[in-house]
Design a protein around this motif. Structure first.
Motif, PDB file in Angstrom:
ATOM      1  N   GLY A 175      12.922   8.688   1.680  1.00 48.89           N
ATOM      2  CA  GLY A 175      13.303   7.240   1.634  1.00 48.89           C
ATOM      3  C   GLY A 175      11.857   6.761   0.680  1.00 48.89           C
ATOM      4  N   GLU A 176      11.174   5.654   1.132  1.00 49.16           N
ATOM      5  CA  GLU A 176      10.071   5.015   0.415  1.00 49.16           C
ATOM      6  C   GLU A 176       8.920   5.417   1.397  1.00 49.16           C
ATOM      7  OE1 GLU A 176      10.680   0.768  -0.707  1.00 49.16           O
ATOM      8  OE2 GLU A 176      11.680   1.499  -2.601  1.00 49.16           O
ATOM      9  N   GLN A 177       7.834   5.678   0.792  1.00 47.41           N
ATOM     10  CA  GLN A 177       6.592   6.163   1.459  1.00 47.41           C
ATOM     11  C   GLN A 177       5.394   5.448   0.697  1.00 47.41           C
ATOM     12  OE1 GLN A 177       6.468   8.178   4.059  1.00 47.41           O
ATOM     13  NE2 GLN A 177       8.603   8.695   4.031  1.00 47.41           N
ATOM     14  N   PRO A 178       4.341   5.160   1.696  1.00 43.77           N
ATOM     15  CA  PRO A 178       3.439   4.257   1.251  1.00 43.77           C
ATOM     16  C   PRO A 178       2.116   5.029   0.420  1.00 43.77           C
ATOM     17  CG  PRO A 178       2.889   4.778   3.663  1.00 43.77           C
ATOM     18  CD  PRO A 178       4.377   5.416   3.208  1.00 43.77           C
ATOM     19  N   TYR A 179       1.802   4.516  -0.760  1.00 38.60           N
ATOM     20  CA  TYR A 179       0.818   5.284  -1.607  1.00 38.60           C
ATOM     21  C   TYR A 179      -0.019   4.269  -2.043  1.00 38.60           C
ATOM     22  CZ  TYR A 179       3.526   9.834  -1.914  1.00 38.60           C
ATOM     23  OH  TYR A 179       4.072  11.017  -1.577  1.00 38.60           O
ATOM     24  N   PRO A 180      -1.358   4.541  -2.149  1.00 39.29           N
ATOM     25  CA  PRO A 180      -2.334   3.571  -2.723  1.00 39.29           C
ATOM     26  C   PRO A 180      -1.993   3.750  -4.622  1.00 39.29           C
ATOM     27  CG  PRO A 180      -3.541   5.494  -1.901  1.00 39.29           C
ATOM     28  CD  PRO A 180      -1.973   5.642  -1.689  1.00 39.29           C
ATOM     29  N   TRP A 181      -0.986   3.311  -5.008  1.00 39.93           N
ATOM     30  CA  TRP A 181      -0.584   3.594  -6.266  1.00 39.93           C
ATOM     31  C   TRP A 181      -1.031   2.376  -7.134  1.00 39.93           C
ATOM     32  CZ3 TRP A 181       4.792   3.796  -8.642  1.00 39.93           C
ATOM     33  CH2 TRP A 181       4.833   4.142 -10.021  1.00 39.93           C
ATOM     34  N   ILE A 182      -1.775   2.234  -8.113  1.00 39.90           N
ATOM     35  CA  ILE A 182      -1.807   1.012  -9.259  1.00 39.90           C
ATOM     36  C   ILE A 182      -0.916   1.624 -10.275  1.00 39.90           C
ATOM     37  CG2 ILE A 182      -3.291  -0.228 -10.608  1.00 39.90           C
ATOM     38  CD1 ILE A 182      -5.658   0.581  -8.851  1.00 39.90           C
ATOM     39  N   ARG A 183       0.102   1.002 -10.537  1.00 40.80           N
ATOM     40  CA  ARG A 183       1.285   1.163 -11.536  1.00 40.80           C
ATOM     41  C   ARG A 183       0.662   0.992 -12.898  1.00 40.80           C
ATOM     42  NH1 ARG A 183       4.256  -1.300  -7.473  1.00 40.80           N
ATOM     43  NH2 ARG A 183       5.894   0.092  -6.718  1.00 40.80           N
ATOM     44  N   ASP A 184      -0.264  -0.195 -13.069  1.00 38.91           N
ATOM     45  CA  ASP A 184      -0.926  -0.547 -14.363  1.00 38.91           C
ATOM     46  C   ASP A 184      -2.067  -1.253 -13.974  1.00 38.91           C
ATOM     47  OD1 ASP A 184      -1.434  -2.935 -16.325  1.00 38.91           O
ATOM     48  OD2 ASP A 184       0.031  -1.344 -17.414  1.00 38.91           O
ATOM     49  N   TRP A 185      -3.040  -0.713 -14.733  1.00 38.45           N
ATOM     50  CA  TRP A 185      -4.584  -1.138 -14.478  1.00 38.45           C
ATOM     51  C   TRP A 185      -4.572  -2.579 -14.519  1.00 38.45           C
ATOM     52  CZ3 TRP A 185      -7.383   2.075 -12.073  1.00 38.45           C
ATOM     53  CH2 TRP A 185      -7.219   3.444 -12.447  1.00 38.45           C
ATOM     54  N   SER A 186      -3.813  -3.382 -15.283  1.00 37.50           N
ATOM     55  CA  SER A 186      -4.049  -4.867 -15.033  1.00 37.50           C
ATOM     56  C   SER A 186      -3.651  -5.407 -13.895  1.00 37.50           C
ATOM     57  CB  SER A 186      -2.823  -5.329 -16.275  1.00 37.50           C
ATOM     58  OG  SER A 186      -1.609  -5.337 -15.493  1.00 37.50           O
ATOM     59  N   GLU A 187      -3.029  -4.658 -12.729  1.00 36.63           N
ATOM     60  CA  GLU A 187      -2.797  -5.113 -11.132  1.00 36.63           C
ATOM     61  C   GLU A 187      -4.221  -5.362 -10.527  1.00 36.63           C
ATOM     62  OE1 GLU A 187      -0.047  -3.060  -8.885  1.00 36.63           O
ATOM     63  OE2 GLU A 187       0.647  -1.858 -10.289  1.00 36.63           O
ATOM     64  N   ILE A 188      -5.327  -4.833 -10.920  1.00 40.61           N
ATOM     65  CA  ILE A 188      -6.416  -4.997 -10.272  1.00 40.61           C
ATOM     66  C   ILE A 188      -7.020  -6.407 -10.420  1.00 40.61           C
ATOM     67  CG2 ILE A 188      -8.844  -4.510 -10.439  1.00 40.61           C
ATOM     68  CD1 ILE A 188      -8.270  -1.882 -11.050  1.00 40.61           C
ATOM     69  N   GLU A 189      -6.474  -7.065 -11.519  1.00 41.26           N
ATOM     70  CA  GLU A 189      -6.813  -8.544 -11.833  1.00 41.26           C
ATOM     71  C   GLU A 189      -5.908  -9.634 -10.855  1.00 41.26           C
ATOM     72  OE1 GLU A 189      -6.622  -9.608 -15.786  1.00 41.26           O
ATOM     73  OE2 GLU A 189      -8.192  -8.056 -16.416  1.00 41.26           O
ATOM     74  N   LYS A 190      -4.862  -8.827 -10.602  1.00 41.63           N
ATOM     75  CA  LYS A 190      -4.047  -9.834 -10.019  1.00 41.63           C
ATOM     76  C   LYS A 190      -4.131  -9.416  -8.306  1.00 41.63           C
ATOM     77  CE  LYS A 190      -0.388  -9.135 -13.482  1.00 41.63           C
ATOM     78  NZ  LYS A 190       0.880  -8.609 -14.005  1.00 41.63           N
ATOM     79  N   ARG A 191      -4.523  -8.438  -7.909  1.00 40.22           N
ATOM     80  CA  ARG A 191      -4.728  -8.067  -6.680  1.00 40.22           C
ATOM     81  C   ARG A 191      -6.112  -7.634  -6.369  1.00 40.22           C
ATOM     82  NH1 ARG A 191      -0.827  -2.971  -5.711  1.00 40.22           N
ATOM     83  NH2 ARG A 191      -1.396  -3.330  -3.483  1.00 40.22           N
ATOM     84  N   PRO A 192      -6.984  -8.562  -5.813  1.00 36.87           N
ATOM     85  CA  PRO A 192      -8.385  -8.287  -5.720  1.00 36.87           C
ATOM     86  C   PRO A 192      -8.551  -7.075  -4.599  1.00 36.87           C
ATOM     87  CG  PRO A 192      -8.000 -10.546  -5.547  1.00 36.87           C
ATOM     88  CD  PRO A 192      -6.552  -9.973  -5.567  1.00 36.87           C
ATOM     89  N   ALA A 193      -7.757  -6.985  -3.684  1.00 40.12           N
ATOM     90  CA  ALA A 193      -7.969  -5.881  -2.731  1.00 40.12           C
ATOM     91  C   ALA A 193      -8.153  -4.555  -3.332  1.00 40.12           C
ATOM     92  CB  ALA A 193      -6.878  -5.974  -1.708  1.00 40.12           C
ATOM     93  N   LEU A 194      -7.294  -4.300  -4.418  1.00 33.02           N
ATOM     94  CA  LEU A 194      -7.548  -3.151  -5.233  1.00 33.02           C
ATOM     95  C   LEU A 194      -8.809  -2.847  -5.740  1.00 33.02           C
ATOM     96  CD1 LEU A 194      -3.966  -3.188  -7.169  1.00 33.02           C
ATOM     97  CD2 LEU A 194      -4.453  -2.009  -5.167  1.00 33.02           C
ATOM     98  N   GLN A 195      -9.624  -4.041  -6.294  1.00 29.95           N
ATOM     99  CA  GLN A 195     -10.769  -3.510  -6.650  1.00 29.95           C
ATOM    100  C   GLN A 195     -11.737  -3.137  -5.628  1.00 29.95           C
ATOM    101  OE1 GLN A 195     -11.693  -3.431 -10.006  1.00 29.95           O
ATOM    102  NE2 GLN A 195     -13.810  -3.587  -9.902  1.00 29.95           N
ATOM    103  N   TRP A 196     -11.764  -4.260  -4.592  1.00 29.00           N
ATOM    104  CA  TRP A 196     -12.718  -3.908  -3.586  1.00 29.00           C
ATOM    105  C   TRP A 196     -12.390  -2.409  -2.972  1.00 29.00           C
ATOM    106  CZ3 TRP A 196     -13.200  -2.564   1.430  1.00 29.00           C
ATOM    107  CH2 TRP A 196     -14.519  -2.835   2.000  1.00 29.00           C
ATOM    108  N   LEU A 197     -11.221  -2.061  -2.760  1.00 33.29           N
ATOM    109  CA  LEU A 197     -11.066  -0.821  -2.125  1.00 33.29           C
ATOM    110  C   LEU A 197     -11.590   0.367  -3.247  1.00 33.29           C
ATOM    111  CD1 LEU A 197      -7.480  -1.528  -0.734  1.00 33.29           C
ATOM    112  CD2 LEU A 197      -9.340  -0.826   0.592  1.00 33.29           C
ATOM    113  N   ARG A 198     -11.273   0.140  -4.524  1.00 36.78           N
ATOM    114  CA  ARG A 198     -11.873   1.171  -5.232  1.00 36.78           C
ATOM    115  C   ARG A 198     -13.251   1.259  -5.208  1.00 36.78           C
ATOM    116  NH1 ARG A 198      -9.398   3.991  -9.206  1.00 36.78           N
ATOM    117  NH2 ARG A 198     -10.924   3.610 -10.582  1.00 36.78           N
ATOM    118  N   GLU A 199     -13.969   0.158  -5.085  1.00 34.34           N
ATOM    119  CA  GLU A 199     -15.600   0.023  -5.379  1.00 34.34           C
ATOM    120  C   GLU A 199     -16.148   0.408  -4.082  1.00 34.34           C
ATOM    121  OE1 GLU A 199     -16.325  -3.787  -6.800  1.00 34.34           O
ATOM    122  OE2 GLU A 199     -16.013  -3.366  -8.839  1.00 34.34           O
ATOM    123  N   ASN A 200     -15.437   0.335  -2.698  1.00 33.57           N
ATOM    124  CA  ASN A 200     -16.268   0.561  -1.407  1.00 33.57           C
ATOM    125  C   ASN A 200     -15.574   1.575  -0.645  1.00 33.57           C
ATOM    126  OD1 ASN A 200     -17.935  -2.259  -1.534  1.00 33.57           O
ATOM    127  ND2 ASN A 200     -15.929  -2.776  -2.107  1.00 33.57           N
TER     128      ASN A 200
END
Length: 735
Positions: free
Chosen positions: A100-125
């Motif tokens: 089925g579908e499984q959870p992955y910390p996937w960024i499909r496109d780097w522009s998603e970081i600007e739309k989802r601030p959680a991604l930037q925080w999780l990458r930096e910390n």
């Protein structure tokens, strides 16, 4: 006695390697600034990068990607998290065949970081930071701080045997000598200054503590916003003080001790140590997680530590060789051993830039410990590998939670992570799987070095849970087990959702499961029948037209790679014959039992002809050398160690750069580090001045070439008979 009897003389015992001579003939001497090669001191947990003065006085003289930092394995910080971002905030649902579908910390496109601030925080910390800057106070007659142009006759010598850095220069007509060391058991820099100007109060030691900038790579320091952090004196006497440092929720302590001198505050985050009437000033600057008294001056402890390091464990001596490359290879090996002791022997798996600078926000990549630290066990120093293996044991319960989240058994090891084990969101990281067998490989190296039941007891559960993952993650497809999708192999330029059966990963999963079965037998347990079913059923390494393929899902790989538009000089280089030629690792890093040697020889030859070596990484060359050695071609093995491409050029300090083609920089993604021009030819940009997997993989490969591997025969089977004289001590064969 019968005088006619001829007695055969016993063979003369091999002369021991003169380790002092071996090491000291590769001491590093500089007479001017090399902007790409500040020298390092350290103890495995603390790294101190020094300029030509022996301290961190003139950082502007060095490349922007060679910052002068003081970094510790334990020095981690996180920005405030007012919105309470959790690892789960970076997860998305990804289709997985059969599950089925499984959870992955996937960024499909780097522009998603600007739309989802959680991604930037999780990458930096969390991220690594620099603890402080220790420089010289060089005061002109008018009391102003000197500029670099004010010093002349610079000379610097790194004594590898004693772990001491001696720097000398002339300032205002007077000689200055600075000796710098790092204490072996305390995270403390020791500085001794000798000059007539010391007695006049014109030379001393300045210590400053930085904040943390929004830009974390390669230098996380912020010297402009004093209000964002605090430095509070908690204890002070004329010659010493202890300061408490606070950066958000991160606390640490730093103590300064001027033997026979005085320490005074110079600003909100700065202090100066000066002498009193004599021409010598000795200063210690320590950094501690908990409050401690200032450290004592102890040159003897430093000398003993490095003498013990060099006299125990493995050594390779190439003296007496007629091949002109032998002396250079010996230099690279010795300097790699020195740098490894500083950057690859700490309590956490090392980051790619070690304690030199930040890349990927200082996080470590769990693919790399096999190259960073695997050599410790094969070179007779398993205790140094076990320092970071302890982290795997600590994080094991969390790794089991991640496996459960993915609907499989065992322990799932993240790719890009920090001490908490969270997998950083990325377009690539979530789908990398070749790090999964590493704990078994590393534990096996430790067992081969120690051979005791204590090792089996300590790492048995880690091996067991890793093997459970390796057996439960492959999916059944007809009469075989397959890997992926989703998967990205070692060669990272394959799409995750359509890639299937990478050649190396297939053999590595199989080898690791077989090794885990032997661990069960050593522990008095029965073989796991499910593991045996997977071992027997894993798909074979994919091949076509007599050549191994990187992945089964790219059957036209070699036809494309040999096309005119994909030559190694094609511009722009967009073809798949780049990055890591990882299929060769199936009979190099490991002894893939299903590999056909004739097919692998042809594949190695095609790789040499058609691979875009401009886009390989520093660890690729030693790893390919391992393949050539196993195939019985030592000439080719040595040739691969010396491929003259930008990522395989070894500087005066023993470091290799991480270089990208200008046309390829965008493939690296954000937070990979700063790019800047370097002396690597038109079209190249340096992303980092050093890349320590190059050093660790060199030690692993050269040790194997010199001592052999399971099933090899003869002395130094990875080196040519002609032109090479190879003597080894304390090195064990690889599997």
């Amino acid at each position: 006695m019968c005088l006619g009897t001829t007695l055969s003389p016993s063979p003369a015992p091999a002369q021991p390697i003169d380790r002092h001579a071996l090491v000291t003939r590769h001491n590093v001497t500089l007479t001017r600034v090399d902007p790409h090669a500040p020298l390092m001191l350290g103890n495995g947990n603390l790294g101190f990068t020094a300029d030509i003065t022996g301290l961190q006085t003139f950082p502007e003289q060095y490349s922007p990607i060679a910052p002068l930092l003081t970094m510790a394995q334990w020095a981690w910080h996180s920005f405030p998290n007012p919105k309470g971002y959790k690892e789960s905030d970076g997860l998305v649902r990804v289709p997985v065949p059969g599950r089925g579908e499984q959870p992955y910390p996937w960024i499909r496109d780097w522009s998603e970081i600007e739309k989802r601030p959680a991604l930037q925080w999780l990458r930096e910390n969390p991220h690594r930071f620099s603890l402080g800057r220790i420089g010289l106070a060089l005061l002109r007659a008018d009391g102003t701080q000197a500029r670099f142009a004010d010093i002349t006759a610079t000379r610097q010598r790194l004594d590898l045997w004693s772990g001491s850095l001696t720097s000398s220069f002339v300032f205002d007509g007077q000689p200055v000598t600075v000796e710098t060391r790092v204490h072996p058991t305390r995270d403390m820099v020791m500085v001794s200054i000798r000059s007539p100007l010391v007695a006049l109060g014109r030379i001393g030691v300045d210590v400053r503590y930085p904040g943390i900038g929004a830009k974390l790579n390669p230098d996380p320091s912020d010297w402009t916003r004093d209000e964002t952090h605090s430095t509070r004196i908690v204890e002070q006497r004329p010659d010493r003080l202890v300061a408490e440092r606070k950066l958000d929720d991160t606390h640490y302590y730093s103590a300064i001790y001027a033997l026979g001198g005085a320490v005074a505050r110079t600003g909100p985050h700065g202090f100066r140590a000066l002498g009193h009437g004599v021409a010598r000033l000795d200063v210690t600057v320590s950094f501690d997680r908990e409050r401690r008294q200032p450290g004592a001056w102890d040159i003897g402890a430093v000398a003993r530590h490095w003498r013990d390091y060099w006299t125990h464990g493995g050594a390779i001596d190439f003296s007496g060789s007629s091949d002109p490359r032998a002396a250079e290879l010996e230099r690279r090996v010795v300097l790699s051993q020195y740098l490894a002791a500083i950057n690859q022997a700490g309590e956490y798996p090392p980051q790619e830039e070690g304690l030199f600078s930040n890349s990927w926000n200082g996080k470590f990549h769990l693919e790399m410990p096999i190259f960073h630290a695997g050599h410790w066990a094969s070179w007779g120093r398993p205790e140094l590998l076990e320092r970071s293996l302890g982290w795997y044991l600590e994080i094991l319960p969390y790794a089991r939670q991640v496996a459960n989240r993915h609907g499989v058994q065992g322990a799932w090891w993240s790719k890009m992570t920090g001490p908490n084990g969270w997998n950083s969101p990325s377009a690539v990281n979530p789908f990398i799987m070749w790090q999964q067998p590493h704990p078994i490989y590393l534990a096996e190296l430790v067992y081969r070095a120690r051979g005791d039941r204590a090792t089996l007891k300590r790492y048995g559960e880690m091996v067991e849970q890793t093997a459970q993952l390796l057996a439960s993650w492959p999916r059944r497809d007809g009469d075989r087990y397959v890997l992926g999708p989703p998967i990205i192999p070692v060669q990272e330029n394959h799409p995750p959702l359509t890639t299937i059966n990478p050649a190396f990963e297939l053999e590595y999963f199989r080898w690791a499961l077989g090794t885990a079965q032997r661990w069960r037998e050593r522990r008095g347990l029965a073989r796991d029948p499910e593991w045996d079913r997977v071992i027997a059923g894993l798909a074979p390494p994919p091949e076509r037209d007599g050549l191994y393929l990187p992945v089964e899902s790219a059957p036209d790989f070699w036809r494309t790679a040999t096309a005119p538009g994909c030559s190694r000089h094609a511009e722009p280089p967009r073809c798949l014959n780049r990055d890591h030629p990882s299929f060769l690792m199936a009979y190099g890093l490991i002894p893939g039992s299903r590999v056909d040697l004739a097919t692998m020889r042809r594949t190695l030859a095609e790789t040499e002809k058609h691979w875009d070596l401009r886009q390989t990484w520093g660890w690729d060359f030693p790893v390919v050398a391992m393949t050539a050695a196993r195939l019985g071609d030592p000439e080719e093995a040595v040739a691969w160690l010396f491929r003259d491409v930008p990522n395989n050029r070894w500087g005066v300090s023993g470091m290799t750069p991480r270089v990208h083609l200008e046309a390829e920089k965008q493939l690296v993604g954000p937070a990979a580090g700063n790019s800047g021009p370097g002396p690597d030819g038109p079209g190249y940009a340096r992303a980092a001045e050093t890349y320590f997997p190059s050093n660790g993989s060199l030690l692993l490969a050269v040790g194997m070439m010199a001592k052999g591997w399971e099933g090899s025969s003869g002395t130094a089977p990875g080196f040519p008979r002609r032109g090479w004289k190879v003597r080894t001590e304390g090195i064990r064969p690889l599997p």
